[in-house]
Design an enzyme around this catalytic site. Structure first.
Site, mmCIF file in Angstrom:
data_model
loop_
_atom_site.group_PDB
_atom_site.id
_atom_site.type_symbol
_atom_site.label_atom_id
_atom_site.label_comp_id
_atom_site.label_asym_id
_atom_site.label_seq_id
_atom_site.Cartn_x
_atom_site.Cartn_y
_atom_site.Cartn_z
ATOM 1 N N GLU A 53 77.823 39.177 28.771
ATOM 2 C CA GLU A 53 77.695 40.014 27.471
ATOM 3 C C GLU A 53 79.217 41.008 27.410
ATOM 4 O O GLU A 53 79.870 41.225 26.351
ATOM 5 C CB GLU A 53 76.690 41.012 27.174
ATOM 6 C CG GLU A 53 76.563 41.965 26.003
ATOM 7 C CD GLU A 53 75.525 43.044 26.338
ATOM 8 O OE1 GLU A 53 75.664 43.929 25.383
ATOM 9 O OE2 GLU A 53 74.820 43.029 27.039
ATOM 10 N N ASP A 57 81.734 40.274 24.567
ATOM 11 C CA ASP A 57 82.249 41.344 23.735
ATOM 12 C C ASP A 57 83.893 41.230 23.316
ATOM 13 O O ASP A 57 84.561 41.308 22.336
ATOM 14 C CB ASP A 57 81.784 42.683 24.104
ATOM 15 C CG ASP A 57 82.235 43.680 23.376
ATOM 16 O OD1 ASP A 57 81.631 43.955 22.420
ATOM 17 O OD2 ASP A 57 83.046 44.469 23.696
ATOM 18 N N ASP A 126 73.059 40.553 21.839
ATOM 19 C CA ASP A 126 73.542 40.551 23.115
ATOM 20 C C ASP A 126 73.889 39.238 23.614
ATOM 21 O O ASP A 126 75.070 38.655 24.100
ATOM 22 C CB ASP A 126 72.620 41.162 24.421
ATOM 23 C CG ASP A 126 72.695 42.720 24.028
ATOM 24 O OD1 ASP A 126 73.530 43.246 23.293
ATOM 25 O OD2 ASP A 126 71.542 43.271 24.725
ATOM 26 N N GLU A 129 77.133 37.428 22.364
ATOM 27 C CA GLU A 129 78.359 37.749 23.212
ATOM 28 C C GLU A 129 78.193 37.127 24.498
ATOM 29 O O GLU A 129 79.318 36.462 24.817
ATOM 30 C CB GLU A 129 78.468 39.184 23.264
ATOM 31 C CG GLU A 129 78.676 39.776 21.998
ATOM 32 C CD GLU A 129 78.618 41.555 21.906
ATOM 33 O OE1 GLU A 129 79.298 42.170 21.227
ATOM 34 O OE2 GLU A 129 77.955 41.844 22.732
#
Length: 234
Positions: A53, A57, A126, A129
């Site tokens: 994650e 991101d 989450d 990502e």
């Protein structure tokens, strides 16, 4: 009583995830990690999606920034930032994964099992990502870009700038949810009286987080808030 997910069921979920992502993984362990909630790993961070994650991101942020930069050459920095922040929004990411059926694919532990689990909206955001990171690691940036533009591309509309909350309002909302305080301070004024340039600092709980500039105090504060938001979303 929650039931432990069998390996057969996990394999079926991975196969379905590959179909939804449009990618067959050379390293299927990456996909398994991308779908595994921390509640299912018994404290082994290398097995859940949180590290992926973190990487995802950054990858999503870069790909959206690169796309809006290319698609809207006349946009100033401020509008590019606002559009990027508006698109990389938890509600969009959650909506994408919910609509595509990923809610049934997350590997939860006993404490979080079920579509009605408390952490489902956050988990869906989450794994958007983490799955993006898994695509990037398994096949490179172009494959991650295909997925990101397929899912978030429809939201890349300049009209979003008109409907999105102002950076100051959005930052205030986020900080209130965290029980934190936002304030602003004008730290510099330059230029002639008829065309001043203000610089504002955005402070969270009294600590400066970013500075922004504009032709008015309001514009400078808005620019500072946008920079804080940009950093929050990576």
């Amino acid at each position: 009583m929650a039931i432990r997910i069998s390996e057969k069921e996990i394999d079926a979920r991975l196969q379905r995830a590959e179909e939804l992502l449009g990618h067959h993984f050379a390293d299927r362990a990456l996909l398994r990690q991308a779908l595994t909630h921390a509640s299912a790993t018994e404290g082994s961070p290398e097995d859940d999606y949180e590290r992926l994650e973190f990487l995802g991101d950054a990858v999503v942020g870069f790909l959206i920034a690169d796309t809006v930069f290319e698609q809207y050459p006349a946009f100033p920095e401020g509008d590019l930032t606002k559009l990027r922040v508006a698109v990389i929004n938890g509600s969009f990411l959650t909506e994408v994964m919910l609509e595509r059926g990923f809610a049934e694919l997350i590997i939860f532990g006993a404490s979080e099992q079920g579509v009605g689990s408390r952490g489902l909206p956050s988990a869906l955001e989450d794994i958007y990502e983490s799955c993006t990171a898994a695509l990037y690691l398994d096949s490179g940036l172009n494959e991650a870009k295909r997925w990101v533009l397929d899912t978030l591309g429809p939201y890349l509309d300049p009209e979003l700038l008109a409907t999105a909350a102002s950076p100051k309002s959005r930052l205030q909302e986020i900080m209130q949810e965290q029980g934190r305080q936002v304030s602003y301070s004008i730290v510099n004024v330059e230029g002639p009286a008829h065309a001043p340039c203000f610089t504002a600092a955005a402070l969270i709980d009294g600590a400066e987080k970013a500075q922004g500039s504009g032709s008015s105090k309001k514009e400078a504060e808005s620019a500072a808030a946008a920079l804080v938001l940009e950093r929050l979303v990576g």
